[in-house]
Enzyme design. Structure first.
Site, short mmCIF file in Angstrom:
data_model
loop_
_atom_site.label_atom_id
_atom_site.label_comp_id
_atom_site.label_asym_id
_atom_site.label_seq_id
_atom_site.Cartn_x
_atom_site.Cartn_y
_atom_site.Cartn_z
N GLU A 205 -16.39 -54.49 10.54
CA GLU A 205 -16.46 -54.85 11.58
C GLU A 205 -14.73 -54.84 12.50
OE1 GLU A 205 -18.12 -56.73 12.45
OE2 GLU A 205 -19.82 -57.01 10.63
N CYS B 157 -9.78 -59.35 16.70
CA CYS B 157 -10.13 -58.75 17.52
C CYS B 157 -11.39 -59.26 18.20
CB CYS B 157 -11.35 -58.27 16.65
SG CYS B 157 -12.20 -59.43 15.83
N SER C 176 -9.20 -52.02 11.65
CA SER C 176 -8.81 -51.51 12.95
C SER C 176 -10.15 -50.18 12.83
CB SER C 176 -7.31 -50.47 12.75
OG SER C 176 -7.33 -49.69 11.78
#
Length: 486
Positions: free
Chosen positions: A254, A288, A233
């Site tokens: 990432e 994501c 996150s």
């Protein structure tokens, strides 16, 4: 049930399988039926230190090893993944509620990235650069950073751990891997076992199963690792970046996303529906790159939405071990409750539920919401689950504004009959990646992967992976005598 959850429920430090000595146990549950898969006593800060020291000791010899020998270990690891594909698939289904479709998708990508890592062992190149000084030779060497700390997430744990671990090893580094607490086996100890069986020197790769409640920031602050590769996150990523900066470490981040798939007025609507449904609901939307927002030109919104809703209603929800299941459980009850709250918040703000899925334990049925107020914070945040927001727009200018109206910038897609119109649209979007006439969920070994804004810092894949896990060193050689002013 794979024996992995009994055989690999340990720490892997300095080439040894052993229990942790922390003050509590991490319990690994099957998110679909609640079955206890494993119990692993946490690693302590001292054991994290042992893991890093082990990697540092082993790395020197590994870096000096012929890169063709390093390549052979990666080749063996790839063969082992291919040979054990059935068992790994079962583990993915059991530990993270992945469907057969999702497990196949993850394993396909994992093998592709391992194949690329095989080649990475031979990829680094040095340079000889000219000098303004007579007789001077400037050599620039590409060398490993030393030791890389890897923190992987729960959604694609096998792939996203390997995506950093394998290239870091191929390029001559040592690695300490900390998998997510919900996926300690598929994201951690299983990878250690594969490389152990592939002949990786003992101590070079270590896996610590632990939690910040036990170790605090010891994994990040430790003096040995020079690079921390984190996938997760943006909230945690911000903390990782801060700690790394304080300790002069490189962070490869990432992070999350709030991707949009955009359907222009000339799009192939049936194809766009297929792309949008996959982009939002693959692995229960726990991706994501998933398309949280589905933007549709108002001139085709009615027809598109009708088809989109019909396809969403057809998705089979249930047991991930059933090959026909498309949507299995989310990872835990915290995620399930958060998704229920998201839907309720949207409805309270005035949204309309075109599909209103129910939640039973960790099974969250898909929802499709429209009429979400333009100023709702829900449209700007990441929603990590099977909830789609359908947003009509009037013309490309408005579409561009809506897509960019988020702190994230990871992925996205646009559908149009005119490819160059799509490319021109894509160039105006503030993301690290964007796709024309396709879905939003893509990852390829050679193409730079990463985001802008709150979606991350740095890139992985291909040459960007070499940049992430190596550094350059200038060594000059003066042939003859140099002159000095005093």
């Amino acid at each position: 049930m794979p024996s992995y959850f009994t055989d690999l429920a340990q720490q892997y430090i300095d080439g040894e399988w052993r229990p942790g000595s922390g003050s509590w146990d991490i319990i690994d549950f099957n998110p679909y039926d609640g079955e206890k898969l494993a119990s692993i006593t946490t690693a302590t800060a001292d054991e994290v230190d042992q893991a890093y020291r082990s990697a540092a000791r082993a790395q020197k010899e590994w870096a000096a090893t012929n890169p063709y020998a390093r390549r052979a270990v990666l080749e063996k690891a790839l063969r082992l993944v291919e040979e054990r594909e059935r068992e790994i698939t079962e583990a993915i289904i059991a530990e993270l509620g992945g469907t057969h479709l999702k497990a196949g998708f993850e394993l396909h990508l994992a093998k592709e990235f391992l194949r690329e890592s095989v080649h990475l062992a031979l990829r680094p190149e040095g340079m000889i650069l000219p000098s303004p000084a007579d007789g001077k030779e400037n050599r620039v060497y590409r060398v490993p950073v030393g030791v890389v700390g890897v923190i992987s997430p729960f959604n694609f744990p096998f792939l996203l751990s390997l995506k950093s671990v394998a290239p870091a090893l191929a390029l001559g580094n040592g690695v300490v891997l900390k998998p997510h607490q919900d996926t300690p086996v598929t994201g951690g100890t299983l990878i250690a076992k594969i490389f152990e069986d592939a002949g990786l020197p003992a101590g070079l790769l270590n896996v610590v199963v632990t939690d910040i409640a036990e170790i605090g920031d010891a994994f990040l602050e430790h003096p040995v690792p020079r690079v921390i590769s984190f996938t997760g996150s943006d909230a945690v990523g911000r903390h990782v970046a801060t700690v790394c900066a304080t300790h002069f470490k490189r962070a490869v981040l990432e992070l999350g996303g709030n991707s949009a798939i955009v359907v222009l007025d000339d799009a192939d609507l049936d194809y766009a529906v297929d792309a949008a449904v996959f982009s939002r609901y693959v692995h229960q939307g726990q991706v994501c790159m998933a398309a949280n927002r589905v933007l549709v030109d108002r001139s085709v919104a009615g027809e598109f939405t009708e088809k989109f809703v019909a396809k969403v209603r057809s998705l089979k929800v249930g047991d991930p071990s059933d090959p026909h299941t498309v949507i299995g459980p989310v990872i835990n009850s915290t995620q399930a409750n958060a998704l229920s709250s998201t839907v309720q918040q949207a409805l309270a703000e005035g949204a309309t539920a075109l599909v209103h899925g129910t939640t039973t334990d960790n099974l969250v049925e898909p929802s499709v919401l429209t009429d979400v107020p333009a100023d709702s914070p829900l449209l700007r945040q990441e929603v990590f689950g099977p909830v789609a927001f359908v947003i009509p727009f009037d013309g490309e200018e408005e579409a561009v504004r809506i897509v960019n109206d988020t702190p994230y910038g990871l992925s996205g897609a646009v559908h149009t009959a005119d490819v160059e119109r799509g490319v021109a649209f894509a160039r105006r979007i503030d993301t690290g990646m964007f796709h024309v006439n396709d879905g939003t969920v893509h990852d390829e070994p050679l193409v730079p992967f990463g985001g802008e804004k709150h979606s991350g810092v740095g890139r992985l894949n291909g040459e960007t992976t070499v940049d992430a896990f190596t550094t350059v060193k200038w060594i000059s050689v003066q042939h003859g005598r140099s002159g000095f002013p005093f």
